[in-house]
Design an enzyme around this catalytic site. Structure first.
Site, PDB file in Angstrom:
ATOM      1  N   LYS A 112     169.318  95.614 -47.375  1.00 54.58           N
ATOM      2  CA  LYS A 112     169.186  95.395 -48.819  1.00 54.58           C
ATOM      3  C   LYS A 112     170.238  94.396 -49.293  1.00 54.58           C
ATOM      4  CE  LYS A 112     167.123  99.881 -49.754  1.00 54.58           C
ATOM      5  NZ  LYS A 112     167.300 101.287 -50.072  1.00 54.58           N
TER       6      LYS A 112
ATOM      7  N   GLN B  94     171.201 105.499 -52.347  1.00 56.43           N
ATOM      8  CA  GLN B  94     170.383 105.641 -51.137  1.00 56.43           C
ATOM      9  C   GLN B  94     170.123 107.118 -50.831  1.00 56.43           C
ATOM     10  OE1 GLN B  94     168.983 103.120 -49.448  1.00 56.43           O
ATOM     11  NE2 GLN B  94     168.081 104.441 -47.892  1.00 56.43           N
TER      12      GLN B  94
ATOM     13  N   ASP C 288     164.835 101.917 -58.525  1.00 62.46           N
ATOM     14  CA  ASP C 288     163.942 102.713 -57.676  1.00 62.46           C
ATOM     15  C   ASP C 288     162.717 103.213 -58.442  1.00 62.46           C
ATOM     16  OD1 ASP C 288     164.616 103.076 -54.958  1.00 62.46           O
ATOM     17  OD2 ASP C 288     166.346 104.309 -55.503  1.00 62.46           O
TER      18      ASP C 288
HETATM   19  N1  GUN Z   1     165.623 106.179 -48.761  1.00 66.91           N
HETATM   20  C1  GUN Z   1     164.470 105.826 -48.160  1.00 66.91           C
HETATM   21  N2  GUN Z   1     163.675 105.095 -49.006  1.00 66.91           N
HETATM   22  C2  GUN Z   1     164.371 104.991 -50.159  1.00 66.91           C
HETATM   23  C3  GUN Z   1     164.095 104.340 -51.402  1.00 66.91           C
HETATM   24  O1  GUN Z   1     163.047 103.732 -51.632  1.00 66.91           O
HETATM   25  N3  GUN Z   1     165.072 104.457 -52.345  1.00 66.91           N
HETATM   26  C4  GUN Z   1     166.222 105.133 -52.142  1.00 66.91           C
HETATM   27  N4  GUN Z   1     167.107 105.201 -53.139  1.00 66.91           N
HETATM   28  N5  GUN Z   1     166.509 105.753 -51.000  1.00 66.91           N
HETATM   29  C5  GUN Z   1     165.578 105.666 -50.024  1.00 66.91           C
END
Ligand code: GUN
Length: 281
Positions: free
Chosen positions: A52, A96, A119
């Site tokens: 990311k 996360q 998100d």
């Molecule tokens: N962990 C796995 N996929 C995601 C996601 O799309 N967002 C977040 N915040 N954590 C994740």
């Protein structure tokens, strides 16, 4: 069969976003900022967060990762989110998942300002999406949606079957496809005859976390199949779709890896830029 190249689509989207960031920088003399909070040392989470950060830098966003040990107190995390909510240089906040057990996931999600919730997990954004209002849309279903639209721009009246009803994928996916005038069926572990449901579908989105669940004879010709699964098995990483079988029948199919995954991250950058733009009005 069309092999839907998520890597290529994500690279194209990043390129578009990079140009957009350049324009925003010229207009506002600042760039959108994404802050990711990473708690603990789970390897998959570390890899996701590193990707990311790398992608955010690539398109010219201001990117920051805040790391805490597994033992961090919930209060510390909530206070940090409050601080980021007030920080004008932060357009988007992502915590996360998964979180350690002693931290209340919902509390964390609800502490993030809805306007910075890249998100799309905050109940305000969930509600806005289901009411058809402007909102952040969860990155994975948004990525799936963009891939489907690449293959079939007009989804009017198409039958979509979603396998899995999670808040992360299945439910928001159903909202996005409803908005496109699809007739949507959301299936789950208690669905009576999953194969029969899938055989009705023009579009299948498999997001259930069961390795190779969707078989070749579950898919009629001309169906677009999107595989959200990432499952570790003895033979390596596989999706929720039996790729070898389904690729013989489907009109189009995403591979795992190289399908939905790269689009998810590109959509996170897109959401960050959208949050920034809305904050400038
Ligand atoms: N962990 C796995 N996929 C995601 C996601 O799309 N967002 C977040 N915040 N954590 C994740």
């Amino acid at each position: 069969m069309i092999l839907i190249d998520g890597k290529k689509a994500a690279a194209e989207l990043r390129d578009k976003l990079k140009h957009e960031v350049t324009g925003l920088k010229a207009k506002y003399n600042k760039v959108p900022g994404l802050t990711v909070i990473l708690i603990g040392d789970l390897t998959p989470s570390q890899i996701y967060v590193r990707n990311k950060e790398k992608s955010a830098n690539e398109v010219g966003l201001k990117s920051e990762v805040i790391k805490y040990p597994d033992s961090v107190e919930e209060k510390t995390v909530l206070e940090k989110i409050e601080e980021l909510n007030k920080d004008e240089t932060v357009s988007g906040i992502l915590v996360q998942l998964p979180l350690p057990k002693h931290i209340d996931k919902q509390k964390v999600i609800e502490t993030i300002l809805p306007s910075k919730d890249v998100d799309g997990f905050h109940p305000i954004n969930v509600g806005n999406l289901s009411s058809g209002y402007e909102s952040s849309v969860p990155c994975t279903p948004l990525g799936c949606y963009l891939l489907i639209k690449k293959v079939e721009p007009n989804l009017n009246g198409k039958k979509a079957v979603i396998v899995g009803r999670s808040n992360l994928n299945g439910k928001p996916m159903s909202q996005l496809l409803l908005k496109e005038n699809c007739t949507v069926t959301v299936t789950h572990s208690k669905t009576k005859d999953l194969k029969a449901e899938c055989l009705e579908a023009d579009i299948i989105v498999a997001a259930v976390g069961i390795p190779e669940l969707v078989k070749g004879d579950w898919v009629k010709k001309d169906t677009i199949v999107i595989d959200v699964g990432i499952n570790k098995t003895d033979k390596g990483i596989v999706g929720d779709v039996d790729f070898d079988e389904v690729s013989k029948n489907a009109k189009a199919l995403t591979p795992v890896p190289g399908g939905v995954g790269p689009m998810t991250i590109a959509c996170l950058l897109k959401n960050t830029i959208e949050c920034f733009k809305r904050s400038q009005i």
